[in-house]
Design an enzyme around this catalytic site. Structure first.
Site, short mmCIF file in Angstrom:
data_model
loop_
_atom_site.label_atom_id
_atom_site.label_comp_id
_atom_site.label_asym_id
_atom_site.label_seq_id
_atom_site.Cartn_x
_atom_site.Cartn_y
_atom_site.Cartn_z
CG ASP A 30 50.57 35.41 51.10
OD1 ASP A 30 50.68 35.15 52.32
OD2 ASP A 30 51.34 34.91 50.24
CG ASP A 39 42.86 33.02 56.07
OD1 ASP A 39 42.10 33.16 55.10
OD2 ASP A 39 42.96 31.97 56.73
CG HIS A 64 36.12 32.44 46.29
ND1 HIS A 64 35.73 32.03 45.04
CD2 HIS A 64 36.09 31.33 47.07
CE1 HIS A 64 35.46 30.74 45.06
NE2 HIS A 64 35.67 30.29 46.29
CE1 TYR A 128 35.00 36.91 41.70
CE2 TYR A 128 34.09 37.52 39.56
CZ TYR A 128 35.05 37.67 40.54
OH TYR A 128 36.06 38.57 40.37
CE LYS A 132 35.36 41.15 43.60
NZ LYS A 132 36.55 41.37 44.48
#
Length: 299
Positions: A30, A39, A64, A128, A132
């Site tokens: 993670d 990261d 995110h 967003y 994506k």
């Protein structure tokens, strides 16, 4: 077989740790991992992780997902959801790895009332969705061995979720208002993880299944009807609620920085046919999650 999992502590990542473990040697990271970079604000770092480990399979559950926050930090959302995905795709192609990646119904404009097909034109309503979609396109361009699963209305028993929020509010208030003009299928992280594990096994034997799929539970509901089911199940379980009135309201009653789609329905026929699976009705997973919630924790 080595499986590299990014985003191990998120809702889907947590369930993937369980579901992927029987498939081979699972190496999970993670954002806080120190042995290797997990990261996604460091694209070259996560790409180097791929090149160093040289896995057979990469499963990316990192993203995110703060939809409203993305409106005020579009560059950061792009970095996490697209730039790092591109870096992983290129590194995966170098080492010959499969990449399994999750996307969203937010790539669509959210109009109409028919379930979206994989072939339908995209037109995101918000940052967003735009980021994506950019991640999808990068993976498709740079790594042929990929599975992209668009999903929506994801929940898990671990951490916060819509049902827990509704139950907390229903204990505090006598009246609640919930949106009734957004349509979708609540989809459990458990279901996503189990379907992913099965799809990986199929893909290893049938590489031609590579591509883009819609993956959600069956059926359709609204946030209002979802909440009503939560309260009905709570009362059946003897959970005391202060709530005595549930009001249905339009999306416009709750203004948000990011626009939300009204139609989040996704057509899953392609996934079910190619992977020989039947996706259960959304109520099955929600009721199971609620039962575990009622019997194992204080709400």
């Amino acid at each position: 077989m080595n499986i590299l999992l990014f985003g191990k502590t998120g809702q889907v990542g947590w369930e993937l740790q369980r579901a992927l473990a029987p498939l081979g040697n699972l190496i999970a990271f993670d954002v806080h991992s120190t042995d290797y970079c997990g990261d996604f604000s460091n694209p070259e770092g996560v790409a180097e992780t791929v090149r160093s480990i040289r896995p057979d399979i990469i499963v990316n559950a990192a993203a995110h997902t703060a939809v409203d926050k993305a409106e005020s930090e579009p560059e950061f959302a792009q970095l996490i959801n697209a730039t790092s995905v591109e870096a992983i795709a290129k590194a995966a192609n170098e080492v010959g790895a499969w990449v399994i990646h999750y996307s969203t119904d937010y790539v669509f404009p959210g109009n109409g009332d028919m379930p979206w097909l994989e072939t339908d034109a995209t037109a995101p309503l918000n940052v967003y969705g735009e980021t994506k979609l950019a991640g999808e396109k990068a993976l498709q361009e740079y790594c042929a061995k990929h599975l992209i699963f668009r999903t929506s209305w994801v929940y898990a028993g671990k951490g916060n979720n819509f049902a827990k929020t509704m139950l907390r509010l229903a204990k505090e208030r006598e009246e609640l208002a919930v949106i009734n003009d957004q349509f979708g299928a609540p989809t459990g992280a458990e279901l996503l993880a189990d379907c992913t594990a099965h799809a990986i096994r199929v893909a290893l034997n049938k590489p031609d299944v590579a591509g883009l799929y819609h993956l959600v539970a069956s059926g359709t509901t609204t946030w209002y009807d979802y909440a009503a089911l939560v309260f009905e199940e709570a009362r059946k379980a003897g959970i005391p609620l202060a709530l005595n009135k549930l009001n249905a309201v339009p999306t416009t009653a709750y203004p948000t920085p990011a626009r939300r789609p009204h139609n989040s329905r996704l057509n899953t026929e392609k996934f079910q046919q190619n992977f020989a699976l039947v996706l259960p009705d959304w109520q099955v997973g929600v009721k199971r999650m609620l039962n575990e919630l009622f019997t194992t924790t204080a709400i």
